[in-house]
Design a protein around this motif. Structure first.
Motif, PDB file in Angstrom:
ATOM      1  N   ARG A 114      29.305  37.653  47.633  1.00 25.44           N
ATOM      2  CA  ARG A 114      30.704  37.819  48.031  1.00 25.44           C
ATOM      3  C   ARG A 114      31.679  37.118  47.091  1.00 25.44           C
ATOM      4  NH1 ARG A 114      32.503  33.365  50.243  1.00 25.44           N
ATOM      5  NH2 ARG A 114      31.024  31.876  51.057  1.00 25.44           N
ATOM      6  N   GLN A 115      31.334  35.953  46.560  1.00 24.44           N
ATOM      7  CA  GLN A 115      32.244  35.225  45.673  1.00 24.44           C
ATOM      8  C   GLN A 115      32.399  35.967  44.341  1.00 24.44           C
ATOM      9  OE1 GLN A 115      33.786  32.812  47.051  1.00 24.44           O
ATOM     10  NE2 GLN A 115      34.720  31.608  45.460  1.00 24.44           N
ATOM     11  N   GLN A 116      31.298  36.482  43.807  1.00 27.51           N
ATOM     12  CA  GLN A 116      31.369  37.250  42.563  1.00 27.51           C
ATOM     13  C   GLN A 116      32.174  38.532  42.784  1.00 27.51           C
ATOM     14  OE1 GLN A 116      27.475  37.931  40.919  1.00 27.51           O
ATOM     15  NE2 GLN A 116      27.022  35.744  40.747  1.00 27.51           N
ATOM     16  N   ARG A 117      31.953  39.182  43.918  1.00 29.76           N
ATOM     17  CA  ARG A 117      32.688  40.399  44.237  1.00 29.76           C
ATOM     18  C   ARG A 117      34.188  40.105  44.307  1.00 29.76           C
ATOM     19  NH1 ARG A 117      31.459  42.251  49.815  1.00 29.76           N
ATOM     20  NH2 ARG A 117      29.404  41.712  49.058  1.00 29.76           N
ATOM     21  N   ALA A 118      34.549  39.011  44.960  1.00 25.51           N
ATOM     22  CA  ALA A 118      35.963  38.643  45.071  1.00 25.51           C
ATOM     23  C   ALA A 118      36.569  38.392  43.692  1.00 25.51           C
ATOM     24  CB  ALA A 118      36.126  37.412  45.957  1.00 25.51           C
ATOM     25  N   VAL A 119      35.837  37.718  42.823  1.00 28.52           N
ATOM     26  CA  VAL A 119      36.341  37.447  41.470  1.00 28.52           C
ATOM     27  C   VAL A 119      36.570  38.746  40.719  1.00 28.52           C
ATOM     28  CG1 VAL A 119      35.703  36.498  39.209  1.00 28.52           C
ATOM     29  CG2 VAL A 119      35.408  35.116  41.263  1.00 28.52           C
ATOM     30  N   VAL A 120      35.628  39.671  40.769  1.00 26.75           N
ATOM     31  CA  VAL A 120      35.759  40.931  40.039  1.00 26.75           C
ATOM     32  C   VAL A 120      36.933  41.748  40.572  1.00 26.75           C
ATOM     33  CG1 VAL A 120      34.640  43.160  39.586  1.00 26.75           C
ATOM     34  CG2 VAL A 120      33.348  41.045  39.334  1.00 26.75           C
ATOM     35  N   VAL A 121      37.053  41.842  41.888  1.00 26.71           N
ATOM     36  CA  VAL A 121      38.134  42.636  42.475  1.00 26.71           C
ATOM     37  C   VAL A 121      39.495  42.028  42.136  1.00 26.71           C
ATOM     38  CG1 VAL A 121      39.179  43.369  44.656  1.00 26.71           C
ATOM     39  CG2 VAL A 121      36.718  43.594  44.321  1.00 26.71           C
ATOM     40  N   LEU A 122      39.620  40.723  42.300  1.00 28.28           N
ATOM     41  CA  LEU A 122      40.910  40.090  42.012  1.00 28.28           C
ATOM     42  C   LEU A 122      41.230  40.097  40.521  1.00 28.28           C
ATOM     43  CD1 LEU A 122      40.815  37.072  44.472  1.00 28.28           C
ATOM     44  CD2 LEU A 122      42.097  39.197  44.711  1.00 28.28           C
ATOM     45  N   ARG A 123      40.224  39.917  39.703  1.00 27.81           N
ATOM     46  CA  ARG A 123      40.439  39.830  38.252  1.00 27.81           C
ATOM     47  C   ARG A 123      40.767  41.184  37.649  1.00 27.81           C
ATOM     48  NH1 ARG A 123      42.123  38.389  34.009  1.00 27.81           N
ATOM     49  NH2 ARG A 123      40.926  37.670  32.240  1.00 27.81           N
ATOM     50  N   TYR A 124      39.996  42.213  37.997  1.00 29.52           N
ATOM     51  CA  TYR A 124      40.139  43.494  37.325  1.00 29.52           C
ATOM     52  C   TYR A 124      40.919  44.526  38.115  1.00 29.52           C
ATOM     53  CZ  TYR A 124      36.943  41.333  34.159  1.00 29.52           C
ATOM     54  OH  TYR A 124      36.384  40.454  33.285  1.00 29.52           O
ATOM     55  N   TYR A 125      40.807  44.558  39.425  1.00 28.85           N
ATOM     56  CA  TYR A 125      41.589  45.530  40.174  1.00 28.85           C
ATOM     57  C   TYR A 125      42.989  44.999  40.457  1.00 28.85           C
ATOM     58  CZ  TYR A 125      43.462  48.816  43.341  1.00 28.85           C
ATOM     59  OH  TYR A 125      44.305  49.730  43.906  1.00 28.85           O
ATOM     60  N   ALA A 126      43.078  43.764  40.948  1.00 30.24           N
ATOM     61  CA  ALA A 126      44.389  43.182  41.235  1.00 30.24           C
ATOM     62  C   ALA A 126      45.058  42.677  39.957  1.00 30.24           C
ATOM     63  CB  ALA A 126      44.255  42.055  42.256  1.00 30.24           C
ATOM     64  N   ASP A 127      44.332  42.655  38.843  1.00 30.00           N
ATOM     65  CA  ASP A 127      44.844  42.285  37.522  1.00 30.00           C
ATOM     66  C   ASP A 127      45.433  40.873  37.494  1.00 30.00           C
ATOM     67  OD1 ASP A 127      45.170  42.862  34.837  1.00 30.00           O
ATOM     68  OD2 ASP A 127      47.205  43.611  35.113  1.00 30.00           O
ATOM     69  N   LEU A 128      44.692  39.938  38.079  1.00 32.59           N
ATOM     70  CA  LEU A 128      45.123  38.540  38.078  1.00 32.59           C
ATOM     71  C   LEU A 128      44.481  37.800  36.910  1.00 32.59           C
ATOM     72  CD1 LEU A 128      44.796  37.605  41.850  1.00 32.59           C
ATOM     73  CD2 LEU A 128      46.820  38.380  40.628  1.00 32.59           C
ATOM     74  N   SER A 129      45.139  36.769  36.459  1.00 37.64           N
ATOM     75  CA  SER A 129      44.562  35.925  35.415  1.00 37.64           C
ATOM     76  C   SER A 129      43.469  35.056  36.041  1.00 37.64           C
ATOM     77  CB  SER A 129      45.644  35.029  34.806  1.00 37.64           C
ATOM     78  OG  SER A 129      46.078  34.083  35.767  1.00 37.64           O
ATOM     79  N   GLU A 130      42.649  34.451  35.203  1.00 40.64           N
ATOM     80  CA  GLU A 130      41.596  33.568  35.718  1.00 40.64           C
ATOM     81  C   GLU A 130      42.196  32.423  36.522  1.00 40.64           C
ATOM     82  OE1 GLU A 130      39.725  32.698  31.997  1.00 40.64           O
ATOM     83  OE2 GLU A 130      38.213  34.263  32.272  1.00 40.64           O
ATOM     84  N   LYS A 131      43.318  31.911  36.064  1.00 43.44           N
ATOM     85  CA  LYS A 131      43.996  30.823  36.772  1.00 43.44           C
ATOM     86  C   LYS A 131      44.458  31.275  38.162  1.00 43.44           C
ATOM     87  CE  LYS A 131      47.955  27.730  36.313  1.00 43.44           C
ATOM     88  NZ  LYS A 131      49.138  27.411  35.493  1.00 43.44           N
ATOM     89  N   ASP A 132      45.025  32.484  38.256  1.00 45.31           N
ATOM     90  CA  ASP A 132      45.486  33.005  39.544  1.00 45.31           C
ATOM     91  C   ASP A 132      44.323  33.297  40.480  1.00 45.31           C
ATOM     92  OD1 ASP A 132      48.116  32.826  38.705  1.00 45.31           O
ATOM     93  OD2 ASP A 132      48.219  34.923  38.050  1.00 45.31           O
ATOM     94  N   VAL A 133      43.217  33.801  39.933  1.00 42.50           N
ATOM     95  CA  VAL A 133      42.030  34.050  40.756  1.00 42.50           C
ATOM     96  C   VAL A 133      41.504  32.726  41.300  1.00 42.50           C
ATOM     97  CG1 VAL A 133      39.643  34.883  40.758  1.00 42.50           C
ATOM     98  CG2 VAL A 133      41.402  36.181  39.569  1.00 42.50           C
TER      99      VAL A 133
END
Length: 171
Positions: A114-133
């Motif tokens: 679940r944590q990896q999934r959340a990172v991928v969705v927020l990083r690439y779909y929501a287009d957030l920076s690593e800092k924002d994620v």
């Protein structure tokens, strides 16, 4: 009274504009369209009483993303218990055909922790920076980088198709 109406109008406008995007985020987080809609609705109901404060002091998009991630964790914990039903469920999802790229992506994301999934969705779909994620998940930027690297390696194994690779990696 006018301030209250303005707050309600702002909330309604936010929900109408944000619904499609965050429904997709919720679907990618949960892997289930029904749970995703329930998750998003629950989060928006919880956001409403806090709307004026969030809209005035913070970023409502960041607040809603964090609510979705936390709500998904709660749903995941509740769903871990097995549920018995009297009859088997209806037939398979008609979109489950091999050729449906969204369904293939959802299945691949469902395999990730679940944590990896959340990172991928927020990083690439929501287009957030690593800092924002990292801020949305309440962890360090280094943790986001590790989860992202592991998730992307696993997704490359599960989805070898070029359409899911980033622009610079296509072959």
């Amino acid at each position: 009274m006018n301030d209250v109406r303005a707050g309600e109008a702002g909330y309604v406008a936010f929900v109408e504009a944000a619904w499609p995007r965050y429904l997709r985020v919720a679907r990618l987080l949960t892997g289930d369209p029904h749970r995703a809609e329930e998750l998003l609705q629950d989060c928006l109901v919880k956001l409403y009483p806090r709307w004026r404060r969030v809209a005035r002091k913070g970023d409502p998009h960041a607040y809603l993303r964090r609510m979705l991630v936390n709500g998904n964790v709660s749903l995941w914990r509740r769903a871990r218990r097995e549920r018995l039903v009297a009859e088997p469920p209806d037939g398979a999802d008609p979109r489950a055909a091999q050729g449906d790229p969204d369904r293939a992506l959802q299945r691949a994301l469902a395999v990730l922790p679940r944590q990896q999934r959340a990172v991928v969705v927020l990083r690439y779909y929501a287009d957030l920076s690593e800092k924002d994620v990292a801020a949305a998940l309440g962890c360090a930027v280094g943790t986001v980088k590790i989860h992202n690297a592991r998730a992307m390696a696993r997704l490359r194994e599960l989805l070898p198709q070029a359409e899911y690779r980033s622009e610079g990696v296509r072959r």
